[in-house]
Design a protein around this motif. Structure first.
Motif, PDB file in Angstrom:
ATOM      1  N   SER A 173       0.804  -1.217   0.000  1.00  0.00           N
ATOM      2  CA  SER A 173       0.000   0.000   0.000  1.00  0.00           C
ATOM      3  C   SER A 173       0.837   1.266   0.000  1.00  0.00           C
ATOM      4  CB  SER A 173      -0.949   0.004   1.180  1.00  0.00           C
ATOM      5  OG  SER A 173      -1.956  -0.937   0.934  1.00  0.00           O
ATOM      6  N   ALA A 174       2.098   1.133   0.294  1.00  0.00           N
ATOM      7  CA  ALA A 174       2.923   2.339   0.189  1.00  0.00           C
ATOM      8  C   ALA A 174       3.316   2.572  -1.264  1.00  0.00           C
ATOM      9  CB  ALA A 174       4.163   2.208   1.061  1.00  0.00           C
TER      10      ALA A 174
ATOM     11  N   VAL B 282      -2.401  -3.020   4.869  1.00  0.00           N
ATOM     12  CA  VAL B 282      -3.287  -1.907   5.215  1.00  0.00           C
ATOM     13  C   VAL B 282      -3.724  -1.290   3.893  1.00  0.00           C
ATOM     14  CG1 VAL B 282      -2.183  -1.375   7.410  1.00  0.00           C
ATOM     15  CG2 VAL B 282      -1.346  -0.303   5.338  1.00  0.00           C
ATOM     16  N   ALA B 283      -4.712  -0.425   3.975  1.00  0.00           N
ATOM     17  CA  ALA B 283      -5.152   0.215   2.740  1.00  0.00           C
ATOM     18  C   ALA B 283      -4.228   1.381   2.422  1.00  0.00           C
ATOM     19  CB  ALA B 283      -6.574   0.709   2.896  1.00  0.00           C
ATOM     20  N   PRO B 284      -4.112   1.726   1.138  1.00  0.00           N
ATOM     21  CA  PRO B 284      -3.297   2.889   0.790  1.00  0.00           C
ATOM     22  C   PRO B 284      -3.873   4.147   1.433  1.00  0.00           C
ATOM     23  CG  PRO B 284      -3.966   1.694  -1.171  1.00  0.00           C
ATOM     24  CD  PRO B 284      -4.715   1.112  -0.029  1.00  0.00           C
ATOM     25  N   ALA B 285      -3.020   5.151   1.532  1.00  0.00           N
ATOM     26  CA  ALA B 285      -3.414   6.350   2.270  1.00  0.00           C
ATOM     27  C   ALA B 285      -4.556   7.094   1.603  1.00  0.00           C
ATOM     28  CB  ALA B 285      -2.206   7.262   2.424  1.00  0.00           C
ATOM     29  N   HIS B 286      -4.602   7.043   0.288  1.00  0.00           N
ATOM     30  CA  HIS B 286      -5.602   7.871  -0.367  1.00  0.00           C
ATOM     31  C   HIS B 286      -6.509   7.053  -1.268  1.00  0.00           C
ATOM     32  CE1 HIS B 286      -3.425  11.308   1.034  1.00  0.00           C
ATOM     33  NE2 HIS B 286      -2.319  10.731   0.613  1.00  0.00           N
TER      34      HIS B 286
END
Lengths: 694, 449, 319
Positions: free
Chosen positions: A198-199, A211-215
């Protein structure tokens, strides 16, 4: 293993000890170049690998020169190191033209399994032996998370499934299941991966991740019902999917797999199409499921299997809101053929009542209409009589119906009390409306009875006047036989014999020439000296009907004035001919006809016409007498000729209605005529001879 | 006259043509050199005057026709005409030859027969090629026997000269004295002679005499006789090395790397087992050691020393010991604890006079003493394998061989006596190079050390 | 997605395998070790998870991060120790103040991306991030340079694209890019690098360091870099220093000799051993293994330098 399409392929990786970056180190030739493969694979990278990500399977798409491709790649665990001692992975990629893939649906899993059997060497494309698309299997995998993922994809944002501890194959099956819950054409633009970082910036729409990506992406925890504030498009889709389980879901997936037209998840229209398609399927499947269940219900009814009927009721009631009018004829047909009798045992059962309630809604929709009741008698004709549960169901259903249907239901179920209650609760206006709409003699009678019982005569009179004395409804429903009803109305409106003013008022209220039955009714109800009012009322309507204006209208009105004047004025009679001279011709053909008849009258008779002349002229009219000819006679008639015309008109009407009139009616008409025109003259009424035949 | 012909015989390039015109007729001679440079005489044509004219031709025409056939006027080599009688045929012949070959030298000797003269002169010319005695010697690096030339006569040496060579006869049955000629410094051109000299074993100083070109005699060797067998067999029969004088007790230490898979270990044990079998009948003791890789990256150093599975046991025990080895996964990929094996050996070996041989079988080189550009960490115990190896060789005369399945250049040093890849091992040779067996048959050639 | 990304303040730059991600991984370890009370946290969930993953990779798995396959964003926050204020009326007591924060929006590209000639979505994003950033960490890998020798090509092509976008207008009248750039020579722990520094007489033991690890003094790092470039495989490498100083203000360039994992120190002696300092050894199973404790060298310093420069600059320019 029936599908054997030709696939192109590429291998992305490094060679041992090389100092180069990842690149395509081998590929098939003939369709896509190495550079194009490289472009494809690098732009759909799932992100930097981490040990738990491997092996990793990802599907992606590519288009070049108007040709679309669907590809699947397997990234394997490092087995060698590059020149910098870094372990490197190998990515094995196969791809098919979308054109090929859209014809026969292919699952990601099938592609993956076919890929594993392949040897990526040489330069030729190879044939993949692909397992058939397997809707039951996909339906088995499609859990709540898959449904939600599919729904969330329709928001146009990527979806990341987190907190899933699953082996790679299961993750791949999940991706397949999600894709299977969308129209197949969406695979043409759907990039999925069994693991993304996700990064990393990636273009994968659906994947598992830590985790989900930030955006911008949805984070969807695995098999945990985290309440999401779903946007409407996702909520609706999820609700739609929620209706399907097991075989139903399999059928839905099969249907979605047939939708091969490419759809773009970036396009709002295309996303909306997904919902539309599923709803369409829902409608179709419900309709067909009702078709299956309904005969079984009827069978349970016939076998008095109340338990089963109860179960099936639940099933049918689910379909109620989605059945369309197009489906109903088929259901009616089923009922017509299968509903024969109601076992006594079930006659008092609430389950049966529920069933009939459902049946009414299935067959005729949420609210019954008049024609539905007619159909009902036809459809449930096998029952011979309305059984109690059906009656109760109808009674319950009547709550949703308009007053007329309610009233008709009371007749159908033979509930007089209910009927009376219904009618007495209605206003005069409502009752009159009812008559206006019903065109049914029974209803008419009931309403007239009710109206007759109402105390407020004035209101009744006013309303009747407003409702044009119900001329049209009565004549529509009874035709020539309606005279007595017309009379009832007239009696209700006045409560006495009509005065000339009444007759005038009545004719003014009518918007067109009244039917013969009504005219006779007026005649029968008229009091003294109403003849002139009758004639002028009729004339006015005739003028309006023929659209006569100007001098001709005046001439006719003048004629009418002469006719109703006392006979004394006969002395003024003079040959009109001497004044001669034709008036300028009008454009109306009716006017022309009137003029012709006038000319003819003037040639045969001195004008104005005397009573005997009028009689003679009327007798010479062809049958039936054209209105224009009558008007021409009126225009040429002299004083005191009105009774002759009135008698002639009454005579003609009686002749027309002859068989519909009772002796009493005829007597009343006769008396009416006497009152109208005075007892000066009695016409030898022909109808008397026909009385016995009536 | 003879002198000038002698010079011509010593110096011609291809051939020397000599035409003899005498009372009886005309003869054409040629002198040529064989592959080892020895001149020889052949008569190409001869005719009596009577037969020459029998066809009715003029003598001159007949001679001219023969001359055109046998002599090329452009030849760089000289043409000599020996004109020993006078007469019309003779004059006509001379004219015809000089007409065809104007450069011909004409001499008028008396009382000589050209054939005899030429043969005598050919035996007296100096050597055109140098002559060596073929001997065997030990190759500098590994002691393997190889053929060499012991110079006897250089080019230009004259018949009658003698030369001395000191050689060792290693075979009690005597030896073969083979003389080879060398056209150039690098290339033997052929054998001059091979004789069997029935000399006793031991050192001998031989006197060789150049009798004439192509013939070397060894006066003073009684019973010398030409060797009748094929020279190729003699060369093929050359043993790898000289038979050791007397067998001393030996000690073979096999150090085997156990890192890797089962099949890798089996491949490594295969050759030691073979070698042990080969040496089972010899007075050899066997030791088996196994070693692995160092462990790095632990907070507290983990050191597992090499294992001495068997020390100075029998062949049977050694076989059992080999069987007992089990593979171990590598804990470090690029080097193994070979240096620890050497350190261990230093403590174990006693100076008991036995010949010791170390056979290292493995894939990975030892750890260096200090980190270098190859990024191999040094031995955690800081053993210096090069020092240790040198020490073993110096103190115990240990011969070191290696069978490797790796490619490190370090193996050259670890296998200084013999180095093989694991898939290409000559066990007999290996045993011989480790001085554990003598190598095959006796030496029939003179040996020089 | 790019449009909504905040502008990266610090971007990374370097060839494939030059140790960009390892550098990031070492950063938080360096901060812990230095006892500076600075700490590194993720600004969002993905970046936070990635930070922990990278750190665990070095500390627990004792291996290096896998090579970056696609453009990766790390949004981190460097939080310093709170500054204590003394109040004049109570000078014996201190009041904790606000902790300084430096935003580290790192963009970690796959190394090859810089050298790719054809335009791609990723490359555009990368160049635009370089344009928007004001701090650069340029990783120079001497080992790669001696074997592949493509540092000049990478730098030149990327600088060209950045300069074309930034210098075409009049905003930067002096014709130089406005970035601060930390030039980091990586893999100082590699014997091939340390040996060269040693041979060229550029190392000196740090007397404050009880382990006596030889360091290249700050003022000699540029010289070391220059000599490494000359030592490289490609002749063009010699021009790298010139290239950097042509495009950037000379006073905004700083050189660092760095190592993400540092030297191996034998725990028993706790002293640098010139014979045995190899901390990255080949692993029998996969790639490289970190042998001893991770002691990053000059990993935190470039970041704090850039952070300091950018925050003081932003205060001046009101950015």
């Amino acid at each position: 293993m029936t599908v054997l399409p030709t696939a192109h392929w590429a291998v992305l990786g490094k060679t041992p000890q090389s100092l180069d970056d990842y690149d395509v180190i081998g590929s098939s030739t003939g369709a896509l170049s190495k550079a194009e493969f490289s472009d494809w694979l690098k732009s759909f990278s799932s992100g930097t690998v981490e040990p738990k990500a491997l092996p990793r399977v990802a599907a992606s798409h590519f288009s070049r020169g108007g040709e679309s491709w669907l590809g699947l790649s397997l990234q394997t665990k490092p087995e060698s190191q590059d020149g910098f001692h870094r372990p490197y992975t190998m990515t094995w990629h196969v791809c098919l033209r979308w054109e090929q893939v859209s014809k026969t649906p292919i699952s990601y899993r099938a592609l993956y399994e076919a890929l594993q059997r392949k040897d990526f060497s040489g330069e030729s494309p190879f044939r993949l032996s692909l397992r058939d698309y397997d809707p039951p299997r996909l339906a088995g995998v499609a859990n709540a998370t898959a449904r939600r993922a599919a729904a969330l994809l329709l928001t146009g944002r990527p979806v990341c499934v987190v907190r899933a501890e699953l082996p790679m194959e299961q993750r791949l099956d999940f991706l397949d299941a999600v894709a299977a819950l969308l129209p197949y054409g969406m695979r043409s633009g759907l990039a999925v991966s069994t693991w993304t970082n996700s990064a990393s910036r990636h273009r994968i729409r659906l994947s598992f991740a830590e985790v989900a990506p930030a955006h911008g992406a949805w984070e969807l925890p695995w098999e945990r019902d985290v309440p999401h504030d779903l946007p409407p498009e996702a909520r609706l889709y999820e609700q739609e999917l929620a209706q399907y389980e097991h075989d139903g879901l399999t059928r839905l997936i099969r249907r979605l797999a047939a939708l091969g037209r490419p759809l773009d998840l970036d396009s709002e229209t295309d996303r909306a199409e997904a919902l539309m398609r599923v709803r369409e399927h829902t409608a179709i499947s419900l309709a067909s499921s009702v078709k299956q269940v309904l005969p079984e219900s009827l069978d349970s009814l016939a076998r008095a299997d109340e338990v089963r009927l109860h179960e099936l009721n639940a099933h049918l009631s689910q379909a109620l809101d989605r059945v369309t009018d197009d489906d109903r004829p088929a259901y009616r047909d089923i009922v017509k053929r299968n509903l024969t009798r109601l076992p006594d045992r079930l006659a008092g059962s609430p389950t049966t009542e529920t069933f009939f309630g459902i049946l009414l809604r299935l067959l005729y929709g949420p609210a019954l209409h008049r024609h539905d009741l007619e159909n009902l008698c036809l459809d449930l004709g096998g029952l011979r009589e309305v059984p109690r549960p059906l009656a109760r169901a109808l009674k319950a259903a009547s709550a949703r119906c308009d007053p007329l249907v309610k009233l008709l239901i009371t007749y159908l179920i033979g509930d007089a009390g209910m009927r009376q209650q219904l009618l007495s609760n209605m206003t005069v206006e409502e009752l009159l409306h009812l008559i206006g709409r019903s065109r049914d003699a029974t209803v008419l009678d009931s309403v007239l009875r009710e109206l007759g019982g109402r105390g407020d005569r004035k209101e009744v009179a006013q309303q009747l006047h407003r409702h044009r004395y119900l001329v049209k409804p009565i004549s529509a429903c009874l035709g020539d036989a309606g005279m007595e009803h017309h009379r009832s109305i007239l009696q209700l409106s006045r409560g006495r014999l009509l005065l000339p003013g009444d007759v005038k008022e009545i004719f003014e209220a009518l918007d067109e020439t009244p039917p013969q039955a009504f005219m006779l009714a007026i005649v029968a109800e008229s009091g003294r000296g109403t003849g002139a009012a009758l004639l002028s009322g009729l004339t006015a309507h005739a003028l309006r009907q023929l659209g006569l204006e100007g001098p001709i209208k005046r001439e006719i009105e003048d004629g009418l004035t002469r006719m109703t004047a006392p006979a004394l004025t006969r002395a003024l009679r003079s040959p009109r001919r001497l004044f001669g001279g034709r008036l300028p011709a009008t454009t109306s053909s009716q006017t022309g006809r009137i003029r012709t008849v006038q000319d003819s009258l003037r040639r045969h008779f001195p004008t104005p016409l005397t009573e005997s002349d009028v009689e003679a002229a009327l007798d010479r009219l062809e049958h039936p007498a054209p209105l224009a000819d009558l008007l021409a006679i009126m225009a040429e008639s002299g004083p005191g000729t009105a009774p002759t015309l009135i008698y002639w008109l009454a005579h003609r009407a009686v002749a027309q209605l002859n068989s519909r009139l009772t002796a009493e009616s005829l007597a009343d008409i006769d008396q009416g005529l006497q009152r109208m025109t005075g007892p000066r003259r009695a016409l030898p009424l022909v109808w008397r001879s026909h009385r016995g035949q009536a | 006259m003879s002198a000038s012909i002698h010079d011509l015989i010593a110096s011609f390039v291809q051939r020397l043509t000599v035409v003899e015109i005498d009372v009886a007729g005309i003869r054409f001679f040629e002198v040529r050199a064989d592959e080892i440079g020895t001149p020889y005489v052949i008569r190409r044509a001869a005719a009596k005057w009577s037969t020459l004219t029998a066809t009715g031709d003029e003598v001159a025409d007949a001679v001219g026709r023969v001359a055109r056939e046998l002599i090329s006027p452009d030849d760089p080599d000289p043409v000599v005409v020996l004109h020993t009688a006078v007469g019309p045929e003779q004059e006509a012949s001379l004219r015809a030859i000089t007409a065809w070959c104007p450069a011909a030298r004409v001499a008028h000797p008396t009382g000589v027969k050209a054939g005899d003269l030429l043969r005598d002169l050919a035996a007296q010319v100096p050597l055109r090629q140098s002559y060596d005695l073929v001997v065997a010697r030990e190759r500098a690096g590994d002691g393997r026997l190889e053929l060499a030339g012991q110079p006897l006569f250089g080019a230009g040496a004259l018949p009658g000269q003698d030369a001395h060579a000191t050689v060792t006869c290693t075979d009690p049955g005597g030896m073969l004295l083979a003389v080879s000629a060398w056209a150039g410094p690098l290339e033997p051109s052929g054998l001059v002679s091979v004789d069997h000299a029935p000399l006793p074993a031991g050192r001998h100083t031989l006197r060789a005499v150049l009798e004439r070109p192509g013939q070397v005699g060894f006066p003073g060797i009684a019973g010398l006789r030409p060797h009748t067998g094929s020279w190729a067999e003699v060369v093929a029969g050359l043993p790898v090395r000289l038979r050791p004088p007397s067998p001393r007790p030996a000690h073979l230490i096999c150090a085997i790397e156990t890192t890797g898979a089962q099949d890798e270990l089996e491949a490594r044990c295969h050759w030691p087992a073979y070698l042990i079998d080969l040496l089972a009948e010899t007075p050899t003791q066997f030791s088996i050691m196994s070693y692995g890789t160092h462990v790095f990256g632990e907070r507290h150093p983990v050191h597992v020393p090499p294992r001495v599975v068997l020390w100075a046991g029998s062949a049977a025990q050694a076989r059992v010991a080999l069987e007992s080895l089990r593979p171990a996964p590598p804990t470090y990929p690029n080097a193994a604890q070979v240096e620890d094996v050497l350190a261990e050996l230093r403590g174990l070996l006693r100076q008991d006079g036995a010949r010791t041989a170390l056979l290292t079988v493995g894939a990975r080189p030892p750890h260096p003493r200090r980190v270098g550009r190859d990024r191999v960490p040094p031995c955690p115990l800081r053993h210096d394998w090069q020092m240790l190896l040198q020490d073993l060789e110096r103190r115990h005369g240990t011969k070191c061989a290696a069978i490797c399945d790796g490619t490190s250049p370090v193996w050259e040093r670890l296998g200084s006596a013999a180095l093989y890849q694991v898939d290409a091992v000559d066990v007999e040779e290996l045993a011989a190079r480790l001085d554990l067996t003598s190598a095959g048959g006796s030496l029939t050639l003179p040996f020089v050390s | 997605m790019t449009e909504s990304e905040p502008a990266p303040d610090i971007a990374m730059w370097g060839a494939s395998g030059s140790g960009k991600t390892a550098f990031l991984a070492a950063l938080s370890i360096a901060l812990n070790k230095a006892e500076t009370n600075w700490k590194l946290v993720g600004e969002n969930q993905a970046s936070g998870a990635e930070l922990i993953k990278l750190r665990n990779r070095l500390l627990d798995d004792r291996t290096f991060p896998d090579s970056t396959e696609s453009l990766t964003y790390y949004n981190w926050l460097l939080i310093g120790p709170p500054e204590y204020h003394r109040q004049w009326w109570r000078p014996w007591r201190t009041q904790p103040g606000r902790a300084p924060r430096i935003r580290l929006d790192f963009l970690d590209p796959r190394g090859g991306l810089y050298a790719e000639s054809q335009a791609s979505v990723d490359k555009e994003a990368l160049v635009s991030s370089l344009v928007r950033s004001r701090g650069l960490i340029y990783m120079f890998d001497p080992d790669r340079e001696s074997r592949v020798g493509d540092a000049f090509k990478h730098l030149d092509s990327a600088l060209n694209e950045v300069a074309a976008q930034m210098l075409a207008g009049n905003e930067y009248a002096d014709g130089k890019l406005p970035h601060y750039i930390a030039v980091c020579i990586t893999k100082y722990d590699d014997p091939r690098v340390l040996t060269l520094a040693d041979r060229w007489g550029l190392t000196e033991p740090d007397l404050n360091d009880e382990m006596r690890i030889p360091r290249v003094a700050e003022d000699r790092a540029r010289e070391f870099f220059h000599r490494l470039c000359r030592h490289g495989r490609s002749h063009n490498a010699e021009m790298i220093v010139d290239l950097i100083e042509t495009y950037f203000h000379k006073d905004r360039v700083k050189f660092f000799v760095t190592s993400s994992v540092g030297m191996y120190i034998d725990e028993r002696h706790r002293r640098f051993d010139p014979d045995d300092f190899l901390n990255v050894i080949d692993d029998p199973h996969r790639g490289l293994m970190i042998r001893g404790p991770v002691r990053p060298i000059n990993v935190m310093e470039p970041v704090i330098w850039l952070g300091g420069m950018l925050s003081s600059r932003s205060m001046r320019s009101g950015r």
